[in-house]
Design a protein around this motif. Structure first.
Motif, PDB file in Angstrom:
ATOM      1  N   LEU A 166      -0.087   9.337  -2.427  1.00  0.00           N
ATOM      2  CA  LEU A 166       0.442   8.421  -1.414  1.00  0.00           C
ATOM      3  C   LEU A 166      -0.417   8.378  -0.146  1.00  0.00           C
ATOM      4  CD1 LEU A 166       4.291   8.887  -1.865  1.00  0.00           C
ATOM      5  CD2 LEU A 166       2.805   7.074  -2.743  1.00  0.00           C
ATOM      6  N   GLU A 167      -1.614   8.965  -0.219  1.00  0.00           N
ATOM      7  CA  GLU A 167      -2.625   8.783   0.831  1.00  0.00           C
ATOM      8  C   GLU A 167      -3.821   7.980   0.321  1.00  0.00           C
ATOM      9  OE1 GLU A 167      -3.589  12.721   2.079  1.00  0.00           O
ATOM     10  OE2 GLU A 167      -1.674  13.039   3.094  1.00  0.00           O
ATOM     11  N   VAL A 168      -3.785   7.564  -0.945  1.00  0.00           N
ATOM     12  CA  VAL A 168      -4.873   6.778  -1.539  1.00  0.00           C
ATOM     13  C   VAL A 168      -4.855   5.366  -0.952  1.00  0.00           C
ATOM     14  CG1 VAL A 168      -5.686   5.721  -3.690  1.00  0.00           C
ATOM     15  CG2 VAL A 168      -4.937   8.119  -3.673  1.00  0.00           C
ATOM     16  N   GLN A 169      -6.026   4.857  -0.624  1.00  0.00           N
ATOM     17  CA  GLN A 169      -6.139   3.514  -0.035  1.00  0.00           C
ATOM     18  C   GLN A 169      -6.184   2.440  -1.125  1.00  0.00           C
ATOM     19  OE1 GLN A 169      -6.043   2.901   3.393  1.00  0.00           O
ATOM     20  NE2 GLN A 169      -5.509   5.084   3.354  1.00  0.00           N
TER      21      GLN A 169
ATOM     22  N   GLU B 126       7.556  13.376  -5.508  1.00  0.00           N
ATOM     23  CA  GLU B 126       7.651  14.066  -4.219  1.00  0.00           C
ATOM     24  C   GLU B 126       9.098  14.264  -3.798  1.00  0.00           C
ATOM     25  OE1 GLU B 126       3.376  13.047  -2.090  1.00  0.00           O
ATOM     26  OE2 GLU B 126       5.238  12.386  -1.129  1.00  0.00           O
TER      27      GLU B 126
ATOM     28  N   ASN C 242       0.845  -1.190   0.000  1.00  0.00           N
ATOM     29  CA  ASN C 242       0.000   0.000   0.000  1.00  0.00           C
ATOM     30  C   ASN C 242       0.885   1.247   0.000  1.00  0.00           C
ATOM     31  OD1 ASN C 242       0.670   0.635   2.756  1.00  0.00           O
ATOM     32  ND2 ASN C 242      -0.834  -0.907   3.395  1.00  0.00           N
TER      33      ASN C 242
ATOM     34  N   LYS D  82      -6.178  14.833  -2.959  1.00  0.00           N
ATOM     35  CA  LYS D  82      -5.180  14.571  -1.917  1.00  0.00           C
ATOM     36  C   LYS D  82      -3.947  13.935  -2.534  1.00  0.00           C
ATOM     37  CE  LYS D  82      -7.219  10.060  -0.725  1.00  0.00           C
ATOM     38  NZ  LYS D  82      -8.351  10.129  -1.682  1.00  0.00           N
ATOM     39  N   ARG D  83      -2.898  13.809  -1.720  1.00  0.00           N
ATOM     40  CA  ARG D  83      -1.677  13.139  -2.182  1.00  0.00           C
ATOM     41  C   ARG D  83      -2.011  11.729  -2.671  1.00  0.00           C
ATOM     42  NH1 ARG D  83       1.550  11.840   2.225  1.00  0.00           N
ATOM     43  NH2 ARG D  83       3.356  11.438   0.884  1.00  0.00           N
TER      44      ARG D  83
ATOM     45  N   GLN E  47       1.253   3.748   1.970  1.00  0.00           N
ATOM     46  CA  GLN E  47       1.916   4.146   3.209  1.00  0.00           C
ATOM     47  C   GLN E  47       3.226   3.385   3.426  1.00  0.00           C
ATOM     48  OE1 GLN E  47      -1.576   3.392   3.095  1.00  0.00           O
ATOM     49  NE2 GLN E  47      -1.792   5.587   2.747  1.00  0.00           N
TER      50      GLN E  47
END
Length: 280
Positions: free
Chosen positions: A248-251, A234, A109, A245-246, A111
């Motif tokens: 790298l915040e997508v689920q 980034e 993922n 949103k970023r 994160q």
């Protein structure tokens, strides 16, 4: 990590030879998302998997060309998601293509992405490695040599608008038109790797692949394509967003999930966020 990067270098040299000599025709099989696989896709996938199998630090891998995660070494530290030959349909017309690798820990993922690598197969073979910074290497006399660090400017000059235009939302079309009206230059080959590489090397701009009426969640795959490039942008001083949103915040709920995505220097990305937050 160095062991993994060396493995990617080895695979790149073999894929370069495959591109130069291999069959560019279609196979009789489809990948996990229903795309007819080219023979080059399948052979590139096999090259990478066979090399990764020999690396003890790799716990598991997943390829865009395969349905499921492949477990390799129980005590390994890293998980790798990769697109073995992105843009492979461009090989028969001799345009640049690439390989993309997202390196994760614990779970697949956003994160947990810790590094990414992509390779561009063009007139020259170049590899870009993102860890704490973004470094470019070039294949010279059979070895990858360091060339430069990559940093984006605050504002760029290039515009690479992807996806089927007649399926764009009106406000997205207006955004793209406005960017062109401000003097940005069209640079779009249909290959994600060379187009994003060009924006990085030329100092900035915007690459967009929005959600559309036919593909509301976009076309580009999170683990194999979007997250690895988001990390690179980034760390190079730019940004990557899904419109709100970023990236790298997508689920991620499934290994083959897709997402709308915009990559660029900060001025262009802020412009995207302003338009999308106002219209959706």
């Amino acid at each position: 990590m160095q062991e993994i990067i060396k493995a990617i270098e080895e695979s790149a040299i073999k894929i370069k030879y495959l591109i130069e000599t291999g069959d560019t025709g279609k196979s009789e099989s489809e990948n996990s998302t229903g795309d007819t696989q080219l023979k080059l896709d399948i052979e590139s996938d096999e090259i990478i998997e066979n090399i990764f199998k020999k690396i003890p630090s790799i716990k598991a891998i997943v390829s865009e060309e395969q349905e499921a995660i492949v477990n390799l070494h129980e005590n390994g530290k890293y998980l790798i998601a990769y697109d073995p030959l992105d843009g492979s349909s461009l090989v028969d017309v001799n345009l640049s293509v690439g390989s993309i690798f997202g390196i994760y820990e614990n779970e697949f993922n956003a994160q947990n992405i810790v590094a990414s690598v992509y390779v561009v197969f063009g007139p020259r073979v170049e590899m870009v490695v993102t860890t704490t910074d973004v470094k470019m290497y070039r294949l010279l006399n059979g070895e990858f040599k360091f060339i430069q660090n990559i940093k984006l400017n605050e504002k760029g000059k290039l515009n690479a608008p992807g996806s089927t235009q007649n399926c764009w939302a009106p406000f997205h079309k207006q955004l793209i038109d406005d960017i062109f009206n401000d003097g940005y230059r069209l640079r779009y080959s249909g290959g994600m790797v060379p187009d994003l590489h060009q924006i990085l090397l030329k100092g900035g701009g915007l690459f967009s692949y929005p959600g559309t009426s036919d593909k509301p969640k976009g076309k580009l795959r999170q683990l194999f394509e979007v997250f690895p490039f988001a990390l690179a942008y980034e760390k190079a001083g730019g940004a990557a967003v899904d419109g709100f949103k970023r990236v790298l915040e997508v689920q991620t709920s499934h290994i083959h999930d897709t997402t709308p995505c915009f990559f660029g220097s900060k001025t262009e990305i802020n412009r995207v966020l302003e338009v999308y937050k106002k219209n959706v």
